[in-house]
Design a protein around this motif. Structure first.
Motif, PDB file in Angstrom:
ATOM      1  N   HIS A   1       0.829  -1.211   0.000  1.00 61.34           N
ATOM      2  CA  HIS A   1       0.000   0.000   0.000  1.00 61.34           C
ATOM      3  C   HIS A   1       0.864   1.262   0.000  1.00 61.34           C
ATOM      4  O   HIS A   1       0.562   2.224  -0.713  1.00 61.34           O
ATOM      5  N   LEU A   2       1.942   1.251   0.767  1.00 63.67           N
ATOM      6  CA  LEU A   2       2.760   2.454   0.906  1.00 63.67           C
ATOM      7  C   LEU A   2       3.596   2.735  -0.330  1.00 63.67           C
ATOM      8  O   LEU A   2       3.653   3.870  -0.802  1.00 63.67           O
TER       9      LEU A   2
ATOM     10  N   ARG B   1      -5.259  -2.741  -6.370  1.00 60.85           N
ATOM     11  CA  ARG B   1      -4.043  -2.990  -7.137  1.00 60.85           C
ATOM     12  C   ARG B   1      -2.800  -2.701  -6.302  1.00 60.85           C
ATOM     13  O   ARG B   1      -1.709  -2.572  -6.830  1.00 60.85           O
ATOM     14  N   ALA B   2      -2.999  -2.580  -4.997  1.00 60.58           N
ATOM     15  CA  ALA B   2      -1.871  -2.404  -4.070  1.00 60.58           C
ATOM     16  C   ALA B   2      -2.003  -3.446  -2.970  1.00 60.58           C
ATOM     17  O   ALA B   2      -1.851  -4.630  -3.232  1.00 60.58           O
ATOM     18  N   GLY B   3      -2.301  -3.006  -1.739  1.00 62.00           N
ATOM     19  CA  GLY B   3      -2.432  -3.936  -0.625  1.00 62.00           C
ATOM     20  C   GLY B   3      -3.855  -4.232  -0.229  1.00 62.00           C
ATOM     21  O   GLY B   3      -4.085  -4.870   0.797  1.00 62.00           O
ATOM     22  N   GLY B   4      -4.826  -3.779  -1.036  1.00 58.02           N
ATOM     23  CA  GLY B   4      -6.221  -4.039  -0.741  1.00 58.02           C
ATOM     24  C   GLY B   4      -6.711  -3.290   0.485  1.00 58.02           C
ATOM     25  O   GLY B   4      -6.038  -2.416   1.035  1.00 58.02           O
ATOM     26  N   LEU B   5      -7.912  -3.662   0.913  1.00 53.70           N
ATOM     27  CA  LEU B   5      -8.506  -3.020   2.088  1.00 53.70           C
ATOM     28  C   LEU B   5      -7.658  -3.272   3.336  1.00 53.70           C
ATOM     29  O   LEU B   5      -7.463  -2.369   4.157  1.00 53.70           O
ATOM     30  N   LEU B   6      -7.131  -4.491   3.483  1.00 55.45           N
ATOM     31  CA  LEU B   6      -6.315  -4.783   4.662  1.00 55.45           C
ATOM     32  C   LEU B   6      -5.028  -3.963   4.647  1.00 55.45           C
ATOM     33  O   LEU B   6      -4.592  -3.459   5.684  1.00 55.45           O
TER      34      LEU B   6
ATOM     35  N   ALA C   1       5.167   8.321   5.518  1.00 55.22           N
ATOM     36  CA  ALA C   1       5.296   7.134   4.664  1.00 55.22           C
ATOM     37  C   ALA C   1       6.638   6.442   4.884  1.00 55.22           C
ATOM     38  O   ALA C   1       6.714   5.211   4.985  1.00 55.22           O
ATOM     39  N   GLY C   2       7.722   7.236   4.957  1.00 58.15           N
ATOM     40  CA  GLY C   2       9.039   6.640   5.160  1.00 58.15           C
ATOM     41  C   GLY C   2       9.150   5.908   6.487  1.00 58.15           C
ATOM     42  O   GLY C   2       9.714   4.806   6.564  1.00 58.15           O
TER      43      GLY C   2
END
Length: 681
Positions: free
Chosen positions: A217-218, A232-237, A251-252
């Motif tokens: 996600h990040l 298309r990343a880490g989904g809802l979880l 984010a870092g």
């Protein structure tokens, strides 16, 4: 050594593993450009959280490293003598370690789960594949494709420190015992949940899965759930894991902490594998458990995106993203937004899908400069058209009959023939908008006036027959203008004409009819009619206009009616200038500012020219910026009538041409316009 010293020393391996993994991930993330280095206070917060997590996992890490030491000692023969543990400092006797194998029941359950998930998520022929993949992608994002592997990781039994089972029965107390929870029960539930999560998240495959989802996600730009980007990343979880960390740590910092969790979970699992199968196998497991998730996450930072043409900070850019509203990386095309037509701005604002950065830049420049994509001719079903040619219809308006002479009667005039720059079908809506945009962009090149600065409307562009059924690369389109008379429009800078097809839309109390000529009727007393009216808000800052017009006699009963033309602010028709011929035939120039109407100049009485009440009246007017500032206003007519004035007292400089009729007490005054043509200076 004191008990406190023993506890601190026992926690040092966990602190070392987690903090080093966190710092290594932070450095790698910053070096590769995944996220900027967090501020100093957030970096300190990240390290504090890493130490706290290490303390929580200290027992599991200590047990895993003790087992690793024992396995290494057994392999190298040092089991023949006692040795001091590097973890606790105690003298330990050599041990013999047996390989712990999973039970058949565990293998059957893990294998069945793997096969079921693999069939649903990997094989499109299986019924329910689409629904299962959509649901898994919503929850787990791209990790859904690796979901079948997860049961295989749980198939290997890992050692567990002695603890009480998770007290799930407490949850059903309100139903089973019909009472609320006691404080002691809530305490037991909280402690049990903490111990369960601590073990699962920090020392099991669950921790690797949690870190992977959050990192996906990040590094893929924190996509939203609502627009489908998170799938298309880490989904809802992944969203639920990463977003709170990102808000608190940046984010870092969130990437660094999740990297630390990944590192400590991988170390504990690899130590267990090394204890059972040898240290070499353990090292291989450690490399795989760290390298595969980080490699997948790293690739996800650069690959697997869609590309869209958008606008940003006054430039057209190609955005790599997971949805039309998501931005991961931006490539500037060096194309300014200024000068783009309304349809082209709308097309880019909505996000035009392209293949990649190079394709996006090529398409953007072709749409903005249609001349670079010009074609020789447009081929219809039974005709060919070239730019600059005029044509006429036969039968209905959907069949072209022939190419006609532009200085004779004709229906339309081709302004541009060119290729749409698409190599793949972008969809019917994008094709229609892009076609319209290319016609608007080429409008000014042909007419001499940019699109949006003339009342002459573009007609619906001509697309290749059957394009909606069979797409082909770079289809040829044709743009055209409706005829406004038996003459060509190319380069004339025409901004208004009697036969223009845009609505005239008069103001209240007025009526307009367009048979062979334009008839404006003032239906109420003291009406002021402007055409085009307030519906047409065209106004051009700093522009000048020439207006040629001729009126028929308005009748002896018109009384105090005035006819003429004007240059008015289209955004507010109460402001501007008018050139009015009164009942005596004088030309008067007025400045209108709201409800204030000031006469600026007037001509002499006409010589040998009848007044507009009994004869037709020609009129030529000009309004343009003056060389020394202000607005220069000029009007001519027959009979040596001329009126001029230069307005320098807060002049109006955003203007557009209009017809004007004002009447006095007599309603029903009709002004018939036989000639009306306005051109841009």
């Amino acid at each position: 050594m004191s008990e406190a010293g023993r506890r601190v020393r026992a926690a040092l391996p966990a602190v070392a593993v987690l903090v080093l993994a966190t710092l290594a991930t932070l450095g790698l993330s910053t070096l590769l450009g995944f996220a900027p280095l967090p501020p100093a206070w957030r970096l300190v917060l990240v390290l504090v959280l890493a130490v706290l997590l290490a303390l929580a996992a200290a027992d599991q890490v200590r047990a895993a490293l003790t087992g690793w030491e024992g396995a290494a000692a057994a392999e190298w023969g040092t089991h023949r003598r006692p040795r001091r543990s590097l973890v606790t400092g105690d003298i330990t006797q050599p041990q013999t370690f047996n390989r712990q194998r999973p039970s058949w029941a565990r293998l059957v359950v893990a294998g069945t789960a793997f096969l079921a998930l693999a069939a649903l998520l990997w094989m499109s022929q299986v019924p329910g594949h689409a629904a299962a993949l959509a649901a898994a992608s919503f929850l787990f994002g791209y990790a859904a494709y690796a979901l079948p592997v997860l049961p295989l990781l749980f198939a290997w039994p890992l050692p567990r420190l002695p603890r009480e089972p998770w007290p799930w029965r407490i949850l059903v107390v309100p139903v089973a015992d019909r009472r609320l929870w006691r404080s002691s029960e809530l305490t037991v539930l909280g402690v049990g949940t903490w111990h369960f999560l601590r073990e699962r998240v920090l020392t099991r495959a669950t921790g690797i899965a949690v870190a992977l989802l959050g990192l996906l996600h990040l590094v893929r730009g924190n996509p939203h759930v609502a627009d489908g980007g998170a799938a298309r990343a880490g989904g809802l979880l992944g969203f639920l894991i990463a977003e709170p960390l990102c808000l608190a740590l940046s984010a870092g910092g969130a990437i660094a902490l999740l990297g630390g969790v990944l590192g400590v979970a991988a170390a504990v699992i690899a130590a267990s594998v090394g204890r059972a199968w040898g240290t070499v196998t353990g090292y291989v497991a450690l490399v795989l458990l760290v390298a595969l998730p980080l490699g997948a996450v790293g690739a996800g930072h650069w690959y697997g995106f869609e590309y869209y043409l958008r606008t940003e900070n006054g430039h057209v850019v190609v955005v790599a993203g997971l949805s039309p509203t998501h931005r991961q990386a931006v490539h500037d095309t060096d194309l300014a937004v200024d000068g783009l037509s309304p349809s082209l701005r709308q097309l880019f604002a909505e996000g035009l899908p392209v293949a990649d950065y190079a394709d996006g830049e090529r398409i953007a420049k072709a749409l903005a400069a249609p001349a670079t994509a010009a074609a020789d001719s447009y081929a219809g079903e039974q005709f060919d058209l070239k730019a600059g040619e005029c044509f006429d219809w036969i039968g209905g308006s959907t069949q072209l009959r022939y190419v006609a002479q532009c200085n004779a009667a004709h229906v339309g005039e081709v302004t541009f023939v060119g290729h749409l720059p698409f190599t793949v079908d972008p969809g019917a809506k994008a094709v229609d908008t892009a076609t319209r945009a290319m016609c608007e962009q080429s409008y000014g090149d042909y007419l001499g006036v940019p699109f949006g600065q003339s009342f002459l409307p573009l007609e619906k562009p001509l697309l290749p027959p059957g394009l909606d059924k069979a797409w082909h690369v770079r289809p040829v389109i044709a743009c055209w203008l409706g005829s406004v008379g038996p003459w060509p429009l190319k380069g004339t800078k025409t901004v208004a004409a009697l036969q223009q097809k845009s609505p005239w839309g008069p103001s209240g109390g007025c009526k307009i009819e367009v048979p062979d000529a334009l008839r404006i009727t003032a239906e109420q007393p003291n009406a002021r009619c402007l055409a085009p009216g307030p519906e047409q808000r065209l106004t051009v800052p700093g522009a000048g206009f020439n207006i040629d017009l001729e009126f028929a006699a308005i009748g002896k009963t018109a009384g105090g009616a005035r006819i003429g033309a004007g240059c008015f602010d289209g955004a507010d028709l109460a402001n501007g200038y008018s050139f009015e011929v009164n009942a005596d035939g004088l030309i008067e120039i007025y400045k209108h500012a709201g409800d204030q109407h000031a006469r600026l100049a007037a001509s002499a009485k006409p010589k040998n020219a009848a007044p507009p009440t009994t004869a037709s009246t020609p009129l030529q007017v000009t309004c343009k910026p003056a060389a020394d500032g202000g607005v220069e206003l000029t009007a001519f007519s027959t009979g040596n009538r001329k009126a001029t004035f230069v307005d320098k007292d807060h002049p109006f400089t955003s203007l557009s041409p209009r017809l004007l009729l004002t009447n006095g007490a007599s309603p029903g005054v009709v002004m018939t316009t036989m000639i009306f043509s306005a051109t841009r200076l």
